[in-house]
Design an enzyme around this catalytic site. Structure first.
Site, PDB file in Angstrom:
ATOM      1  N   HIS A   1      -9.975 -28.800 -36.948  1.00 16.22           N
ATOM      2  CA  HIS A   1     -10.874 -27.756 -36.451  1.00 16.22           C
ATOM      3  C   HIS A   1     -11.861 -28.315 -35.429  1.00 16.22           C
ATOM      4  O   HIS A   1     -13.055 -28.056 -35.494  1.00 16.22           O
ATOM      5  CB  HIS A   1     -11.598 -27.079 -37.613  1.00 16.22           C
ATOM      6  CG  HIS A   1     -10.662 -26.557 -38.664  1.00 16.22           C
ATOM      7  ND1 HIS A   1      -9.744 -25.559 -38.418  1.00 16.22           N
ATOM      8  CD2 HIS A   1     -10.483 -26.903 -39.960  1.00 16.22           C
ATOM      9  CE1 HIS A   1      -9.049 -25.314 -39.512  1.00 16.22           C
ATOM     10  NE2 HIS A   1      -9.467 -26.128 -40.459  1.00 16.22           N
TER      11      HIS A   1
ATOM     12  N   LYS B   1       0.830  -1.210   0.000  1.00 14.31           N
ATOM     13  CA  LYS B   1       0.000   0.000   0.000  1.00 14.31           C
ATOM     14  C   LYS B   1       0.863   1.257   0.000  1.00 14.31           C
ATOM     15  O   LYS B   1       0.538   2.246  -0.665  1.00 14.31           O
ATOM     16  CB  LYS B   1      -0.922  -0.003   1.215  1.00 14.31           C
ATOM     17  CG  LYS B   1      -1.726   1.289   1.373  1.00 14.31           C
ATOM     18  CD  LYS B   1      -2.653   1.248   2.564  1.00 14.31           C
ATOM     19  CE  LYS B   1      -3.405   2.574   2.695  1.00 14.31           C
ATOM     20  NZ  LYS B   1      -4.394   2.565   3.798  1.00 14.31           N
TER      21      LYS B   1
END
Length: 571
Positions: A310, A141
């Site tokens: 595919h 922080k």
């Protein structure tokens, strides 16, 4: 960050890899005071590094078997104070607190501990780090005033930066490391949440067993969390203008319940190759693996091979002997097999590797194929000599991706979910794990399938399950001879499947063949196309308003039909 010189560093690590060398450099090169706790302090002192104990700073001893040691205002105020805020600095001075400019912390190995199946819940609790995440988050922080280091791999980079800038760390390095801290602590908390959720589920089930009542669960939460680890960056996505990465789902919690990913991507091993798997390779390889594994679970004693293009099967072969299974798979559609994905459910040996590498010479020329090569080859394992044969026998073997995936016969986890993205969102569903649920199948025609037809119907049904909807799969004698995939109408899928069977030289085989449809036939026109071509048995879910017409079409030709009661759409 560049305006604040590092004078004091707090070091408290579980993983002590490289920490003594790092701390020694901080002291010897930059004159930094080291503050430390417990085992870390002992480790540094044993290495001859001067250390100030945390209790000397706080005036308060460690307690509760080390559970409380750094949770003290004199530690957290020293970390959280904004050095550019005069009031913050006045308060520190008033309390006799000196700022801490570097925090070096890594966490108790909770994830590693609970990965042991023999780990007790009480042992897991003791591996939940409290002080570590608090220190990391506080330092992250306040990254503009100090640097936080949460990974031993960062030590050399920090030292290099400090040596270049008179003991200071660049602002961007501090920001990047602070960001990494929040990623790490969120993953850590998710790991705890995941483990506790499993324990709760186990405890509730056990309570229900003991009480003889069903366990009661709260409604699923209205949010979900995924823990992902990036394992690869693809050259591009489905198309060259798209970017893509490969992520491993470590765990998933939320609207779909608790999901711990067992098997699958994390167990894949790519053998050394000049070109990595592409985005499309991963998609097609997974489709090939899913089909091969499904067929393996249906009959573990048989070899099966599949060619995928595919995500759809263009060739599948099943036989008692691997070479015959491969021959059937390749000859299903030799032209489509070229450049496809090959998956087999058995270890690849020298002899089998040689057979595949000689595919075109042995089978392809006679079948009229234009050539042959494989993009990806999926198998449980590859013998080292087989890899050498693949790499040297033909030119294309230098670049084929060899993917060792382990045992294909293991049952998939019922907890695992499927995730599909749409614009701005995601769809989550349980996997379609229903295979050959033959106890629910029903013969609806006057004639039942023969034994040989039943064997092919099972095969066709599983292939159709793994084919894009609308799907029609035609099989004969353990061989896929025509697959109609992804069409907007089911009747067109019937036409394509029968046309492909004839186009690929299977006109003789289509007579007496079987066909599977992944969903019901809305009209009798689809079955009639199949029956006209020579199909003698059909398997489908049933459930159409015109089922009676479809059944009548089969009875008129003396064909057999089975209703499975289960649909297998695949989008």
């Amino acid at each position: 960050m560049a305006e604040h010189k590092i004078r004091r560093a707090l070091i408290a690590v579980y993983d002590k890899t490289g920490i003594a060398d790092f701390a020694r450099a901080l002291v010897d090169e930059f004159g930094i005071e080291i503050i430390s706790t417990g085992g870390t302090a002992r480790h540094l002192k044993d290495a001859g590094i001067p250390v100030t104990l945390v209790e000397e700073v706080t005036g308060f001893p460690e307690m509760l078997d080390g559970r409380v040691k750094t949770l003290h205002p004199k530690i957290h105020a020293a970390i959280l104070a904004d050095r550019d805020n005069p009031e913050h600095m006045r308060q520190l001075a008033e309390q006799g607190i000196q700022p801490i400019d570097m925090v070096v912390v890594n966490l108790y190995p909770f994830e590693k501990t609970v990965a042991d199946p023999n780990c007790k819940f009480e042992e897991a609790i003791e591996m939940i780090d409290i002080g570590g995440p608090c220190l990391l988050r506080a330092a992250a922080k306040n990254f503009g005033c100090l640097v936080v280091i949460g990974d031993p791999r960062q030590y050399p980079y920090v030292l290099d930066a400090m040596r270049k800038d008179k003991g200071q760390v660049p602002y961007m390095m501090s920001l990047v490391y602070a960001t990494g801290v929040f990623q790490r602590t969120s993953q850590y908390d998710l790991g705890i949440y995941t483990h506790w959720s499993r324990f709760i589920e186990w405890a509730m089930e056990r309570k229900a067993e003991q009480s003889g009542r069903d366990a009661q669960f709260e409604p699923a939460p209205a949010s979900a969390m995924l823990a992902l680890d990036r394992i690869d960056v693809a050259r591009y996505g489905e198309n060259p203008d798209q970017e893509a990465c490969i992520w491993l789902i470590r765990s998933a919690i939320g609207i779909a319940g608790v999901s711990s990913i067992s098997g699958g991507l994390k167990d894949w091993v790519v053998k050394s190759v000049a070109t990595d798997l592409s985005f499309n390779n991963y998609v097609d390889a997974n489709a090939a693996l899913e089909l091969c594994a499904e067929l393996t679970r249906a009959n573990k004693s048989l070899s099966n091979c599949a060619f995928i293009k595919h995500t759809n099967a263009c060739g599948v072969g099943i036989a008692s002997e691997s070479r015959e299974a491969y021959r059937r798979a390749y000859l299903g559609d030799p032209n489509a097999a070229m450049g496809g994905i090959l998956a087999v459910n058995f270890p690849v040996t020298n002899d089998f590797a040689t057979l595949v590498m000689e595919t075109y010479d042995r089978f392809g020329k006679v079948a009229g194929a234009g050539g042959f090569f494989v993009e990806v080859w999926v198998a449980p394992s590859f013998d080292e000599k087989a890899v050498e044969i693949i790499r040297t026998k033909k030119k294309w073997g230098e670049n084929v991706r060899l993917l060792a995936v382990g045992d294909m016969s293991a049952a998939p986890s019922a907890d695992e979910m499927e995730y599909k993205t749409i614009a701005g969102g995601m769809l989550v569903q349980s996997r379609d794990l229903i295979g050959l649920n033959e106890d629910q199948w029903k013969v609806v025609t006057k004639r039942a399938p023969s034994e040989s037809e039943m064997a092919d119907l099972r095969m066709a049904w599983l292939i159709a399950k793994h084919t894009k909807s609308n799907a029609i799969s035609i099989c004969k004698d353990g061989m896929l001879i025509g697959n109609g995939a992804g069409q907007m109408s089911r009747v067109m899928s019937c036409r394509i499947a029968t046309w492909l069977a004839k186009e690929n030289g299977h006109a003789d085989k289509i007579k007496g063949s079987v066909a599977a449809s992944d969903a019901f036939f809305p009209f009798r026109d689809g079955p009639e196309i199949l029956l006209d071509a020579g199909v003698t048995a059909i398997i489908q879910p049933g459930g159409s308003k015109r089922d009676a017409e479809t059944i009548a079409a089969c009875d008129e030709r003396g064909a057999a039909m089975i209703f499975t009661g289960t649909r297998h759409f695949k989008h």
